[in-house]
Design a protein around this motif. Sequence first.
Motif, PDB file in Angstrom:
ATOM      1  N   ARG A 104       0.856  -1.180   0.000  1.00  0.00           N
ATOM      2  CA  ARG A 104       0.000   0.000   0.000  1.00  0.00           C
ATOM      3  C   ARG A 104       0.896   1.235   0.000  1.00  0.00           C
ATOM      4  O   ARG A 104       1.820   1.346   0.805  1.00  0.00           O
ATOM      5  CB  ARG A 104      -0.902   0.010   1.232  1.00  0.00           C
ATOM      6  CG  ARG A 104      -1.863   1.192   1.238  1.00  0.00           C
ATOM      7  CD  ARG A 104      -2.663   1.270   2.526  1.00  0.00           C
ATOM      8  NE  ARG A 104      -3.650   2.338   2.451  1.00  0.00           N
ATOM      9  CZ  ARG A 104      -4.359   2.772   3.491  1.00  0.00           C
ATOM     10  NH1 ARG A 104      -4.194   2.220   4.694  1.00  0.00           N
ATOM     11  NH2 ARG A 104      -5.232   3.745   3.346  1.00  0.00           N
ATOM     12  N   THR A 111       3.581  -0.110   2.812  1.00  0.00           N
ATOM     13  CA  THR A 111       3.254  -1.106   3.830  1.00  0.00           C
ATOM     14  C   THR A 111       2.692  -2.359   3.162  1.00  0.00           C
ATOM     15  O   THR A 111       2.062  -2.284   2.106  1.00  0.00           O
ATOM     16  CB  THR A 111       2.240  -0.551   4.839  1.00  0.00           C
ATOM     17  OG1 THR A 111       1.114   0.002   4.132  1.00  0.00           O
ATOM     18  CG2 THR A 111       2.871   0.532   5.692  1.00  0.00           C
ATOM     19  N   HIS A 113       0.189  -5.229   2.564  1.00  0.00           N
ATOM     20  CA  HIS A 113      -1.257  -5.399   2.741  1.00  0.00           C
ATOM     21  C   HIS A 113      -1.745  -6.642   2.023  1.00  0.00           C
ATOM     22  O   HIS A 113      -1.163  -7.079   1.030  1.00  0.00           O
ATOM     23  CB  HIS A 113      -1.999  -4.192   2.147  1.00  0.00           C
ATOM     24  CG  HIS A 113      -2.339  -3.137   3.154  1.00  0.00           C
ATOM     25  ND1 HIS A 113      -3.620  -2.897   3.579  1.00  0.00           N
ATOM     26  CD2 HIS A 113      -1.553  -2.267   3.824  1.00  0.00           C
ATOM     27  CE1 HIS A 113      -3.616  -1.906   4.465  1.00  0.00           C
ATOM     28  NE2 HIS A 113      -2.362  -1.505   4.632  1.00  0.00           N
ATOM     29  N   TYR A 118      -3.765  -4.589   6.927  1.00  0.00           N
ATOM     30  CA  TYR A 118      -2.350  -4.281   7.116  1.00  0.00           C
ATOM     31  C   TYR A 118      -1.664  -5.484   7.744  1.00  0.00           C
ATOM     32  O   TYR A 118      -2.141  -6.047   8.731  1.00  0.00           O
ATOM     33  CB  TYR A 118      -2.219  -3.046   8.013  1.00  0.00           C
ATOM     34  CG  TYR A 118      -0.825  -2.743   8.495  1.00  0.00           C
ATOM     35  CD1 TYR A 118       0.236  -2.601   7.609  1.00  0.00           C
ATOM     36  CD2 TYR A 118      -0.582  -2.576   9.858  1.00  0.00           C
ATOM     37  CE1 TYR A 118       1.519  -2.308   8.064  1.00  0.00           C
ATOM     38  CE2 TYR A 118       0.687  -2.272  10.327  1.00  0.00           C
ATOM     39  CZ  TYR A 118       1.737  -2.147   9.423  1.00  0.00           C
ATOM     40  OH  TYR A 118       2.995  -1.862   9.881  1.00  0.00           O
ATOM     41  N   GLN A 119      -0.518  -5.880   7.192  1.00  0.00           N
ATOM     42  CA  GLN A 119       0.161  -7.093   7.633  1.00  0.00           C
ATOM     43  C   GLN A 119       1.321  -6.830   8.604  1.00  0.00           C
ATOM     44  O   GLN A 119       2.230  -7.661   8.735  1.00  0.00           O
ATOM     45  CB  GLN A 119       0.626  -7.890   6.414  1.00  0.00           C
ATOM     46  CG  GLN A 119      -0.511  -8.413   5.553  1.00  0.00           C
ATOM     47  CD  GLN A 119      -1.453  -9.335   6.323  1.00  0.00           C
ATOM     48  OE1 GLN A 119      -1.013 -10.169   7.097  1.00  0.00           O
ATOM     49  NE2 GLN A 119      -2.761  -9.163   6.120  1.00  0.00           N
ATOM     50  N   ARG A 120       1.279  -5.686   9.262  1.00  0.00           N
ATOM     51  CA  ARG A 120       2.223  -5.347  10.337  1.00  0.00           C
ATOM     52  C   ARG A 120       3.678  -5.391   9.869  1.00  0.00           C
ATOM     53  O   ARG A 120       4.583  -5.803  10.613  1.00  0.00           O
ATOM     54  CB  ARG A 120       2.032  -6.279  11.537  1.00  0.00           C
ATOM     55  CG  ARG A 120       0.592  -6.359  12.027  1.00  0.00           C
ATOM     56  CD  ARG A 120       0.459  -7.261  13.230  1.00  0.00           C
ATOM     57  NE  ARG A 120      -0.930  -7.632  13.470  1.00  0.00           N
ATOM     58  CZ  ARG A 120      -1.335  -8.464  14.421  1.00  0.00           C
ATOM     59  NH1 ARG A 120      -0.437  -8.998  15.245  1.00  0.00           N
ATOM     60  NH2 ARG A 120      -2.612  -8.759  14.553  1.00  0.00           N
ATOM     61  N   HIS A 122       6.486  -3.581   6.512  1.00  0.00           N
ATOM     62  CA  HIS A 122       6.619  -2.706   5.345  1.00  0.00           C
ATOM     63  C   HIS A 122       7.601  -3.332   4.365  1.00  0.00           C
ATOM     64  O   HIS A 122       8.255  -4.347   4.665  1.00  0.00           O
ATOM     65  CB  HIS A 122       7.039  -1.285   5.754  1.00  0.00           C
ATOM     66  CG  HIS A 122       8.336  -1.216   6.500  1.00  0.00           C
ATOM     67  ND1 HIS A 122       9.574  -1.242   5.871  1.00  0.00           N
ATOM     68  CD2 HIS A 122       8.602  -1.105   7.824  1.00  0.00           C
ATOM     69  CE1 HIS A 122      10.529  -1.146   6.769  1.00  0.00           C
ATOM     70  NE2 HIS A 122       9.980  -1.066   7.971  1.00  0.00           N
ATOM     71  N   SER A 151      -4.379   0.800  -2.509  1.00  0.00           N
ATOM     72  CA  SER A 151      -4.176   2.224  -2.824  1.00  0.00           C
ATOM     73  C   SER A 151      -4.162   2.310  -4.330  1.00  0.00           C
ATOM     74  O   SER A 151      -3.922   1.311  -5.019  1.00  0.00           O
ATOM     75  CB  SER A 151      -2.860   2.753  -2.226  1.00  0.00           C
ATOM     76  OG  SER A 151      -1.750   2.027  -2.703  1.00  0.00           O
TER      77      SER A 151
END
Length: 302
Positions: A104, A111, A113, A118-120, A122, A151
């Motif tokens: 994203r 980040t 995703h 969100y997969q915690r 980057h 995005s």
Amino acid sequence: MRMCRHAVTTAWKLLLETVVFIGVLIVTCEGAIQRPEYDDTSSPEFLNPSWMASIPDSRPLSEVTLPGTHNTMAFYGGALTECQSWPLSLQLQAGVRFLDMRVRHVKGNLTIHHGVVYQRAHFGDALEAVVRFLQEQPTETVLMRLKEEFSETRDIYGAVVNYIHRYAHWDLLWHSRLTPTMGQARGKLIILQDFAGPDLGMRYSSLDIADDWKVPTLLHVSEKWQSVYEHLNAAAVGSKSHLFLTYASGAGIFAYPNAVAQRINTRLHQYLSNKAGLTERFGIITMDFPAAPLLKLIIDFN
């Protein structure tokens, strides 16, 4: 009469979908599983970190059969979005050589995703893991499909370059659209560029790809397998100068990734076992929750 038949058909359809959904929930609630074809535990049964060392330097990468993971870092969000259970470092150590990265893009940040989740992590985390692995195993190469997810800037090139300079180094990349030989690829990250901009590596769209990921319910698993089966057969007889990529992964509202993987991976394992010992090329085979024995089965075709 016609309306009655339609009502009965609709009722049966709803009943079937309800039964399937309950089946999905049962599968989802099971404990961790480690079988020869499917593994959703926290670590693989065994590792295979340097299997590319035995491949001749002169062999084009398009003639190599290699395993990959779909949504490589999708570890969070529940059964509908989780696709893997091993951390990236262990996937690489286990023999995975194709990574599917979804980023994203927000104000230059990338980040990881899976859809909205969100997969915690980057993109820098992924790059650092690949750098460490290739430093430890310089005989290997890693292919990475990279695309924008959740995005719509359609302009991630600058951010990707910035991350490469910050978390890796420019010479780590294979800087060509051409397919390298194994000797040229060793120690390199080959980005399969699924976004606009100048060349960073090979173009994802140049591959021969089967990605029929939509599996509405578990009643549609056979259709998904047929797509995988046909593309693997096509890869075996297709041009050796062309990279083939087959996604064995799939999902839907009534068919979570783990439930689909348990069924498709079993058929994939059987298909490859029946061909063991043959000198066939299948290209890149990408999976959810693969097990170490299944990875080894794929690797052994080299």
